[in-house]
Design a protein around this motif. Structure first.
Motif, PDB file in Angstrom:
ATOM      1  N   GLU A 211      -0.967-108.741   9.727  1.00 36.25           N
ATOM      2  CA  GLU A 211       0.067-108.537   8.952  1.00 36.25           C
ATOM      3  C   GLU A 211      -0.020-109.903   7.648  1.00 36.25           C
ATOM      4  O   GLU A 211      -0.409-110.709   8.029  1.00 36.25           O
ATOM      5  CB  GLU A 211       1.336-108.681   9.619  1.00 36.25           C
ATOM      6  N   GLU A 212       0.758-109.430   6.502  1.00 36.97           N
ATOM      7  CA  GLU A 212       0.675-110.384   5.569  1.00 36.97           C
ATOM      8  C   GLU A 212       1.570-111.792   5.864  1.00 36.97           C
ATOM      9  O   GLU A 212       1.286-112.724   5.409  1.00 36.97           O
ATOM     10  CB  GLU A 212       1.500-109.870   4.272  1.00 36.97           C
ATOM     11  N   SER A 213       2.839-111.620   6.778  1.00 39.20           N
ATOM     12  CA  SER A 213       3.509-112.784   7.130  1.00 39.20           C
ATOM     13  C   SER A 213       3.063-112.873   8.670  1.00 39.20           C
ATOM     14  O   SER A 213       3.635-111.948   9.448  1.00 39.20           O
ATOM     15  CB  SER A 213       4.994-112.126   6.860  1.00 39.20           C
TER      16      SER A 213
ATOM     17  N   ARG B 106      -6.816-113.137   4.907  1.00 41.26           N
ATOM     18  CA  ARG B 106      -6.538-112.359   3.717  1.00 41.26           C
ATOM     19  C   ARG B 106      -7.980-111.939   3.283  1.00 41.26           C
ATOM     20  O   ARG B 106      -7.985-112.009   1.730  1.00 41.26           O
ATOM     21  CB  ARG B 106      -5.567-112.772   2.615  1.00 41.26           C
TER      22      ARG B 106
ATOM     23  N   THR C  90       3.511-113.198   2.226  1.00 41.79           N
ATOM     24  CA  THR C  90       2.779-112.209   1.222  1.00 41.79           C
ATOM     25  C   THR C  90       2.015-112.919   0.379  1.00 41.79           C
ATOM     26  O   THR C  90       0.928-112.738  -0.152  1.00 41.79           O
ATOM     27  CB  THR C  90       3.915-111.632   0.545  1.00 41.79           C
ATOM     28  N   THR C  91       2.381-114.238  -0.094  1.00 42.51           N
ATOM     29  CA  THR C  91       2.068-115.055  -1.364  1.00 42.51           C
ATOM     30  C   THR C  91       1.720-116.401  -1.158  1.00 42.51           C
ATOM     31  O   THR C  91       2.112-117.139  -2.137  1.00 42.51           O
ATOM     32  CB  THR C  91       2.408-114.373  -2.664  1.00 42.51           C
TER      33      THR C  91
ATOM     34  N   ASP D 279      -2.907-106.237  -1.707  1.00 38.44           N
ATOM     35  CA  ASP D 279      -2.323-105.835  -0.598  1.00 38.44           C
ATOM     36  C   ASP D 279      -3.315-105.258   0.653  1.00 38.44           C
ATOM     37  O   ASP D 279      -2.952-105.656   1.629  1.00 38.44           O
ATOM     38  CB  ASP D 279      -1.356-104.853  -1.071  1.00 38.44           C
TER      39      ASP D 279
ATOM     40  N   ARG E 209      -6.538-107.832   4.218  1.00 41.78           N
ATOM     41  CA  ARG E 209      -5.970-108.027   5.704  1.00 41.78           C
ATOM     42  C   ARG E 209      -6.812-108.422   6.595  1.00 41.78           C
ATOM     43  O   ARG E 209      -6.399-108.965   7.724  1.00 41.78           O
ATOM     44  CB  ARG E 209      -5.323-106.903   6.181  1.00 41.78           C
TER      45      ARG E 209
END
Length: 497
Positions: free
Chosen positions: A367-369, A391, A446-447, A468, A471
């Motif tokens: 997950e991004e977070s 990422r 996310t960033t 996006d 991952r």
């Protein structure tokens, strides 16, 4: 007098209402735009920079911030406002301050309600800020605004409360931080003269009438020629000074100074100086002392004069996660993510005794977070360098690397291949624990990436802007094996949904 005061309040409220209408008009189109973070603080729309006025008022945390709601670029500064009961879930509130008076508003951009702090005085919440107007003499003055409900603020009718800089300072005279000690209010203001950044000290009994004391602290000649956002506070048996230095027009990494404060002489004596955060995207931190006795710090998670991909989507800037400051051994300030962040954890995965040679995929769709805590065992490690790739794209061309070199005792956060944002790598020293381990804790959003080494002895904060679809999460080693004694990962849920 009442007509004069009413006119000031009416003019200010009209400026605030205009800003709030702009926010209401745009917020729904921006809240789900690309690059929005999941658990870091962001404004509803527009540009933000320095955190301001951090304080706890009637049991709730108050976060104010430098704000321009009309564009995703810097403009005439307002004070945005939010509150929280846990430092994690934030409720956006109406704009608190807007430029409206001769001391904070001008004919052309280059004016505003610049950075400052907040205190509680009885039942009132008081904001102390710098009024700035380009090409005016003096250019920067110190002002106050008060509120009886924590929502609507009235500018003091006798502003500015400090109407000029002292001879120890210069026209660059800004960012007041105020605190109370032995029944008196003290204020440090950032300034400079003769190529040396300074923290100028004032004292007051009522927050309105201020007496200049002198130079509390200044650069030793290597610590910047302008000091922005000074913050001076007690921590255990010492005092800590935070400084965001400028060298010419370049903003550099904030540092902290451990020392002693003599209130009778008005002098802070420097003892130990260290970098506060080794990342590119950490500036203008401010602290508060909460009702639990914790010293909490939040910083602006961005930097001046850098590429900000979110601007094309109508917003820019975010805040770091809140960090509790702890003084260890009188020589180092540790930064620990506040414990409330643990309430965001879900989807826990635990790994024990991992041996990696070359490369190992840990998660194909992380997950991004996320949060990761990893303990490296150097007793069983032979690799010259090792670390993590976050990422990552399937082809490996896009990635954010955290690299540890045990021989050099350095940790590197490399974002040269991290997407469309700024490039470069950040480097910090670290120590090896007595048992031969190194712990790395990572907060990924996310960033953004925030890395805490050995319980926050060193910290690196950087913005990244990957695709996006990138991952993959990997462990890697070079020229040998790396031993991970334990690792735990979590998904962190969004506080904005």
């Amino acid at each position: 007098m009442s007509d004069f005061v009413n006119a000031i309040n009416l003019k200010h409220q009209e400026a605030i209402n205009k800003a709030n209408r702009e926010i209401d008009r745009k917020k729904d189109t921006i809240k789900n735009s690309r690059y929005r973070l999941k658990y870091h603080f962001m404004a509803p729309i527009g540009w933000i920079n320095d955190p301001n006025g951090l304080v706890q008022y009637k049991g709730e945390y108050q976060l104010f911030y430098q704000y321009y709601p009309y564009d995703s670029k810097w403009g005439p500064m307002h004070w945005g406002h939010a509150k929280s009961t846990d430092l994690v879930h934030w409720e956006h509130l109406p704009v608190a301050l807007a430029p409206s008076e001769s001391y904070d508003c001008g004919e052309v951009p280059g004016y505003g309600c610049f950075s400052g702090s907040g205190v509680v005085d009885g039942e009132e919440l008081v904001l102390i800020y710098t009024g700035h107007v380009d090409n005016k003499e003096p250019m920067q003055v110190q002002c106050i605004a008060t509120s009886k409900d924590g929502l609507q603020f009235e500018k003091h009718f006798q502003n500015p409360v400090i109407d000029d800089y002292p001879e120890d300072g210069s026209p660059d005279f800004r960012d007041p931080k105020v605190w109370k000690h032995d029944g008196k209010w003290y204020m440090v203001v950032g300034s400079h003269t003769d190529g040396k950044g300074k923290a100028l000290l004032y004292v007051s009994t009522n927050l309105k009438d201020w007496d200049y004391v002198g130079v509390a602290a200044e650069s030793n000649g290597t610590q910047g020629d302008m000091w922005e956002c000074p913050d001076l506070f007690p921590l255990q048996n010492h005092h800590i000074l935070l400084v965001s230095p400028m060298y010419g027009k370049q903003n550099e990494k904030p540092f902290y100074v451990i020392g002693e404060m003599d209130y009778e002489k008005g002098v802070f004596t420097q003892q130990t100086v260290r970098t506060l955060d080794y990342g590119f995207d950490f500036y203008a931190p401010q602290t508060l002392l909460d009702d639990n006795g914790r010293r909490i710090m939040i910083g602006w998670m961005e930097k001046w004069l850098t590429k900000m991909p979110s601007q094309q989507h109508g917003w820019a800037g975010a805040m770091t996660i809140p960090r509790e400051l702890l003084l260890e051994g009188g020589t180092i300030v540790k930064q620990k993510p506040v414990i409330e962040l643990e309430n965001l954890r879900t989807n826990e995965k635990h790994y024990d005794s991992l041996i990696v040679e070359n490369e190992r995929i840990v998660n194909e769709s992380m997950e991004e977070s996320s949060e990761v805590i990893i303990d490296f065992d150097l007793n069983e490690t032979t690799a010259s360098s090792f670390g993590l790739q976050l990422r990552c794209s399937e082809d490996g061309n896009e990635r954010t690397e955290i690299i540890l070199d045990a021989a050099k005792k350095e940790i590197i956060l490399d974002r040269n291949y991290a997407g469309v944002g700024e490039k470069g790598y950040s480097k910090a020293p670290f120590t090896i624990n007595d048992d031969g381990t190194i712990q790395v804790r990572i907060f990924m959003d996310t960033t953004s990436v925030e890395v805490f080494v050995n319980d926050g002895e060193q910290v690196i904060t950087n913005r990244i802007f990957p695709d996006d679809s990138s991952r993959l999460f990997k462990l890697f080693s070079k020229d040998g094996k790396v031993c991970v004694s334990r690792m735990t990962t979590w998904t962190l849920y969004s506080v904005w949904e």
